[in-house]
Design an enzyme around this catalytic site. Structure first.
Site, PDB file in Angstrom:
ATOM      1  N   ASP A   1       4.779  -3.649   8.574  1.00 48.88           N
ATOM      2  CA  ASP A   1       3.984  -2.562   7.990  1.00 48.88           C
ATOM      3  C   ASP A   1       4.847  -1.823   6.977  1.00 48.88           C
ATOM      4  OD1 ASP A   1       1.366  -0.895   8.373  1.00 48.88           O
ATOM      5  OD2 ASP A   1       2.978   0.582   8.349  1.00 48.88           O
TER       6      ASP A   1
ATOM      7  N   ASN B   1       0.229   5.509  -3.228  1.00 49.43           N
ATOM      8  CA  ASN B   1      -1.123   5.764  -3.725  1.00 49.43           C
ATOM      9  C   ASN B   1      -1.290   7.205  -4.177  1.00 49.43           C
ATOM     10  OD1 ASN B   1      -2.168   3.156  -3.339  1.00 49.43           O
ATOM     11  ND2 ASN B   1      -2.637   3.563  -1.194  1.00 49.43           N
TER      12      ASN B   1
ATOM     13  N   HIS C   1      -3.680   4.262  -7.068  1.00 49.21           N
ATOM     14  CA  HIS C   1      -3.985   3.058  -6.298  1.00 49.21           C
ATOM     15  C   HIS C   1      -3.572   1.772  -7.013  1.00 49.21           C
ATOM     16  CE1 HIS C   1      -6.099   4.804  -2.836  1.00 49.21           C
ATOM     17  NE2 HIS C   1      -6.520   5.719  -3.676  1.00 49.21           N
TER      18      HIS C   1
ATOM     19  N   ASP D   1      -1.560  -1.177  -5.195  1.00 51.69           N
ATOM     20  CA  ASP D   1      -1.952  -2.584  -5.240  1.00 51.69           C
ATOM     21  C   ASP D   1      -0.801  -3.450  -5.748  1.00 51.69           C
ATOM     22  OD1 ASP D   1      -4.435  -1.922  -4.307  1.00 51.69           O
ATOM     23  OD2 ASP D   1      -5.466  -2.158  -6.229  1.00 51.69           O
TER      24      ASP D   1
ATOM     25  N   GLU E   1      -2.011  -2.112   4.696  1.00 53.09           N
ATOM     26  CA  GLU E   1      -0.637  -2.372   4.281  1.00 53.09           C
ATOM     27  C   GLU E   1       0.142  -3.069   5.390  1.00 53.09           C
ATOM     28  OE1 GLU E   1      -0.659   1.934   5.821  1.00 53.09           O
ATOM     29  OE2 GLU E   1      -1.987   0.643   4.669  1.00 53.09           O
TER      30      GLU E   1
END
Length: 295
Positions: free
Chosen positions: A171, A179, A184, A188, A214
């Protein structure tokens, strides 16, 4: 050359390419629906072992279950290799059968393969359909559905053959910050770059999947616990030791990882295996992040 002539030439080229059909198998039921295997070699084997040309990790499939034999003239013969549960074509149990276009071949409890002839155009379409069904659209890692299917089959195989299997759940640390701070698109880009780096750090047979937003997971077949910890540490370093590019701002990215393995852990189901790795992941988070933990 006129536009009409160009169109005729293009159409003839298309027709010419479609004539170059070849035999193939397409999985239409069972794990990895949509996967295609081109029948190119003189002989191809189907079975539970990865040594087979067409490996099928499923209950009821023998180690060497059946084989395909390419005959002169483009015909294909299917032959059962004294499998425990038999080979079926269109619901008929067979020892040998000359295959016809559209035949359905059943091996094991749920796997059905369709025998057919494809050309290059159809092959590319089939590959795209298969990839879109199994891959996460953003990161190109496998999706969660495929991950869970493969974990079930790999776990059953490992238990049955007393073979090691390692699961790593990872994670990204403080992912929301990317973000919130940079937008965002930045988030990404981080996920895409992470997937590329992990793919460069693992074997081709390992199953790397996007498990959540994530959160990612890795199935490593034949990897015992100690080597699984080494593998997880290598992936951690691939992320944390090198900045991630974003416009003109190199970003520091880290992730936490949890590892579970059999037979190292006394795990009886895939659900338990996920839970053990997940608990180890949160142990890594609570211990300060950017590290690998196991229980």
């Amino acid at each position: 050359m006129t536009e009409e002539t160009t169109q005729i030439v293009s159409l003839n080229s298309l027709r010419g390419s479609r004539k170059k059909a070849y035999a193939c198998l397409i999985v239409i039921s069972g794990t990895a629906v949509g996967q295609m295997f081109r029948i190119e070699e003189d002989e191809m084997t189907i079975g539970r072992s990865h040594a087979n040309t067409v490996p099928l990790l499923e209950e009821g499939v023998s180690r060497s279950h059946c084989r395909l034999i390419n005959l002169p003239g483009g015909e294909v013969m299917l032959e059962d290799l004294n499998s425990t549960n038999g080979t079926y074509v269109n619901s008929d149990k067979i020892s040998r059968r000359l295959l016809q276009d559209g035949d359905k071949i059943q091996v094991g409890q749920t796997t059905i393969l369709k025998f057919t002839y494809h050309d290059k155009i159809e092959e590319e379409f089939q590959k795209q359909m298969f990839e879109s069904a199994l891959r996460d659209g953003l990161t190109k890692a496998y999706n969660k559905r495929y991950f869970l299917e493969r974990l079930e089959s790999e776990f059953s195989y490992a238990v049955r053959h007393k073979f090691p299997l390692t699961l790593v759940i990872m994670d990204l640390d403080h992912f929301k910050t990317f973000n919130d701070t940079w937008g965002h698109l930045c988030g990404d880009a981080v996920l895409v770059e992470l997937s590329k780096r992990i793919h460069r750090s693992i074997r081709s047979e390992d199953v790397f999947a996007r498990y959540g937003g994530e959160e990612f997971a890795l199935i490593a077949r034949g990897i015992a616990h100690d080597n699984g910890m080494i593998l997880a540490e290598r992936m951690r370093i691939a992320i944390s030791d090198y900045p991630f590019p974003w416009e003109d701002k190199p970003l520091k990215v880290t992730m936490s990882l949890g590892v579970s393995s059999i037979p190292y852990h006394n795990i009886l189901t895939t659900r338990e295996m996920i839970e053990w790795a997940d608990r180890a992941l949160y142990s890594a988070k609570n211990a300060g992040r950017d590290q690998v933990q196991t229980l």
